[in-house]
Write a protein that holds these residues in place. Sequence first.
Motif, PDB file in Angstrom:
ATOM      1  N   ASP A   1       0.687  -1.271  -0.101  1.00  0.00           N
ATOM      2  CA  ASP A   1       0.015   0.050   0.117  1.00  0.00           C
ATOM      3  C   ASP A   1       0.859   1.348   0.003  1.00  0.00           C
ATOM      4  O   ASP A   1       0.357   2.240  -0.133  1.00  0.00           O
ATOM      5  CB  ASP A   1      -0.915  -0.173   1.183  1.00  0.00           C
ATOM      6  CG  ASP A   1      -0.118  -0.075   2.610  1.00  0.00           C
ATOM      7  OD1 ASP A   1       0.863  -0.541   2.800  1.00  0.00           O
ATOM      8  OD2 ASP A   1      -0.698   0.655   3.481  1.00  0.00           O
ATOM      9  N   LEU A   2       2.197   1.138  -0.021  1.00  0.00           N
ATOM     10  CA  LEU A   2       3.003   2.583   0.191  1.00  0.00           C
ATOM     11  C   LEU A   2       3.486   2.728  -1.236  1.00  0.00           C
ATOM     12  O   LEU A   2       4.211   3.733  -1.289  1.00  0.00           O
ATOM     13  CB  LEU A   2       4.255   2.065   1.222  1.00  0.00           C
ATOM     14  CG  LEU A   2       4.023   1.529   2.335  1.00  0.00           C
ATOM     15  CD1 LEU A   2       5.334   1.512   3.298  1.00  0.00           C
ATOM     16  CD2 LEU A   2       3.081   2.847   3.156  1.00  0.00           C
TER      17      LEU A   2
ATOM     18  N   TYR B   1       9.609   4.327  -1.720  1.00  0.00           N
ATOM     19  CA  TYR B   1       9.318   4.607  -0.468  1.00  0.00           C
ATOM     20  C   TYR B   1      10.605   3.897   0.447  1.00  0.00           C
ATOM     21  O   TYR B   1      11.204   3.050   0.141  1.00  0.00           O
ATOM     22  CB  TYR B   1       8.044   4.183  -0.184  1.00  0.00           C
ATOM     23  CG  TYR B   1       7.792   2.622   0.322  1.00  0.00           C
ATOM     24  CD1 TYR B   1       8.306   1.957   1.448  1.00  0.00           C
ATOM     25  CD2 TYR B   1       7.470   1.921  -0.632  1.00  0.00           C
ATOM     26  CE1 TYR B   1       8.411   0.647   1.601  1.00  0.00           C
ATOM     27  CE2 TYR B   1       7.459   0.439  -0.632  1.00  0.00           C
ATOM     28  CZ  TYR B   1       7.793  -0.112   0.686  1.00  0.00           C
ATOM     29  OH  TYR B   1       7.850  -1.556   0.526  1.00  0.00           O
ATOM     30  N   ALA B   2      10.341   4.799   1.698  1.00  0.00           N
ATOM     31  CA  ALA B   2      11.493   4.268   2.965  1.00  0.00           C
ATOM     32  C   ALA B   2      10.397   3.911   4.215  1.00  0.00           C
ATOM     33  O   ALA B   2       9.758   5.050   4.212  1.00  0.00           O
ATOM     34  CB  ALA B   2      12.535   5.172   3.103  1.00  0.00           C
ATOM     35  N   TYR B   3      10.322   2.910   4.558  1.00  0.00           N
ATOM     36  CA  TYR B   3       9.594   2.551   5.664  1.00  0.00           C
ATOM     37  C   TYR B   3      10.472   2.400   7.109  1.00  0.00           C
ATOM     38  O   TYR B   3      11.703   1.885   6.854  1.00  0.00           O
ATOM     39  CB  TYR B   3       8.537   1.482   5.609  1.00  0.00           C
ATOM     40  CG  TYR B   3       7.902   1.140   6.515  1.00  0.00           C
ATOM     41  CD1 TYR B   3       6.700   1.629   7.132  1.00  0.00           C
ATOM     42  CD2 TYR B   3       8.557   0.276   7.792  1.00  0.00           C
ATOM     43  CE1 TYR B   3       5.982   0.929   8.407  1.00  0.00           C
ATOM     44  CE2 TYR B   3       8.026  -0.316   8.718  1.00  0.00           C
ATOM     45  CZ  TYR B   3       6.675   0.147   9.212  1.00  0.00           C
ATOM     46  OH  TYR B   3       5.967  -0.229  10.141  1.00  0.00           O
TER      47      TYR B   3
ATOM     48  N   ALA C   1       9.262  12.787   6.843  1.00  0.00           N
ATOM     49  CA  ALA C   1       8.769  11.513   7.150  1.00  0.00           C
ATOM     50  C   ALA C   1       7.645  11.620   8.005  1.00  0.00           C
ATOM     51  O   ALA C   1       7.566  12.358   8.686  1.00  0.00           O
ATOM     52  CB  ALA C   1       9.995  11.052   8.315  1.00  0.00           C
ATOM     53  N   LYS C   2       6.464  10.825   7.485  1.00  0.00           N
ATOM     54  CA  LYS C   2       5.303  10.907   7.793  1.00  0.00           C
ATOM     55  C   LYS C   2       5.098   9.733   8.651  1.00  0.00           C
ATOM     56  O   LYS C   2       5.343   8.557   8.522  1.00  0.00           O
ATOM     57  CB  LYS C   2       4.348  10.922   6.767  1.00  0.00           C
ATOM     58  CG  LYS C   2       4.447  11.993   5.848  1.00  0.00           C
ATOM     59  CD  LYS C   2       4.406  13.352   6.307  1.00  0.00           C
ATOM     60  CE  LYS C   2       4.511  14.602   5.245  1.00  0.00           C
ATOM     61  NZ  LYS C   2       4.755  15.749   5.757  1.00  0.00           N
ATOM     62  N   ARG C   3       4.281   9.962  10.004  1.00  0.00           N
ATOM     63  CA  ARG C   3       3.965   8.873  10.760  1.00  0.00           C
ATOM     64  C   ARG C   3       2.992   8.077   9.829  1.00  0.00           C
ATOM     65  O   ARG C   3       2.145   8.571   9.342  1.00  0.00           O
ATOM     66  CB  ARG C   3       3.093   9.564  12.075  1.00  0.00           C
ATOM     67  CG  ARG C   3       4.239   9.954  12.994  1.00  0.00           C
ATOM     68  CD  ARG C   3       3.353  10.336  14.344  1.00  0.00           C
ATOM     69  NE  ARG C   3       4.524  10.676  15.323  1.00  0.00           N
ATOM     70  CZ  ARG C   3       4.642  10.465  16.334  1.00  0.00           C
ATOM     71  NH1 ARG C   3       3.870   9.493  17.024  1.00  0.00           N
ATOM     72  NH2 ARG C   3       5.407  10.740  17.315  1.00  0.00           N
ATOM     73  N   ARG C   4       3.033   6.776  10.331  1.00  0.00           N
ATOM     74  CA  ARG C   4       2.131   5.913   9.579  1.00  0.00           C
ATOM     75  C   ARG C   4       0.988   5.381  10.415  1.00  0.00           C
ATOM     76  O   ARG C   4       1.200   5.005  11.632  1.00  0.00           O
ATOM     77  CB  ARG C   4       2.766   4.694   9.086  1.00  0.00           C
ATOM     78  CG  ARG C   4       2.044   3.722   8.086  1.00  0.00           C
ATOM     79  CD  ARG C   4       3.023   2.738   7.342  1.00  0.00           C
ATOM     80  NE  ARG C   4       2.270   1.551   7.152  1.00  0.00           N
ATOM     81  CZ  ARG C   4       1.519   1.056   5.899  1.00  0.00           C
ATOM     82  NH1 ARG C   4       1.626   1.995   5.207  1.00  0.00           N
ATOM     83  NH2 ARG C   4       1.173   0.105   5.990  1.00  0.00           N
TER      84      ARG C   4
END
Length: 174
Positions: A36-37, A41-43, A171-174
């Motif tokens: 879904d990302l 992306y970087a997680y 960087a966004k909180r998931r």
Amino acid sequence: MKIFALLLLFATYENIAIHDNGISFIDGDSSRAFSDLGKRYAYFERDGVAYVIHDPATLAALRTIMQPQVDLGRQQAEVGQRQAELGRKQAEIGQRQAELALKQIGARGPAASRLSERQRVLSDEQSALADRQRPLAQQQSVLAEKQREAARIARPKTEKAFEDAIRSGVAKRR
């Protein structure tokens, strides 16, 4: 600056996944699904909080940091393919040796001698293949050590990039 250094020193990073421009890097729980990302992306999780980065500039910086590991991984894969090919040949010879061993059980006289000679030839072939495997295994070991060193060097750079991304809001909180 001192507070930032302390935060970086005590922060815990886990479950890092970077997917960008054909490069995939996972450090942590690889069973997680990130479909879904998107494709780029970087997680990561910092102190148990999940973050996602989609910013192209940050992803490019991370890709640069990870590139030595990616290059070494490709080299390891190439050596692994050569090892697998030799392993396949060894398995084929092993199968032929097993078939000959079954025939040798009841063989007598000249037939037994012929089978023993064929078995010796196959053993020589196995030995030659094993001799070719040894330098590949040694090369793989050297590459693995280089990979560990590259990871050791990349880790603080990656964590700093993550900290910068959190601080800047990229960087966004998931």
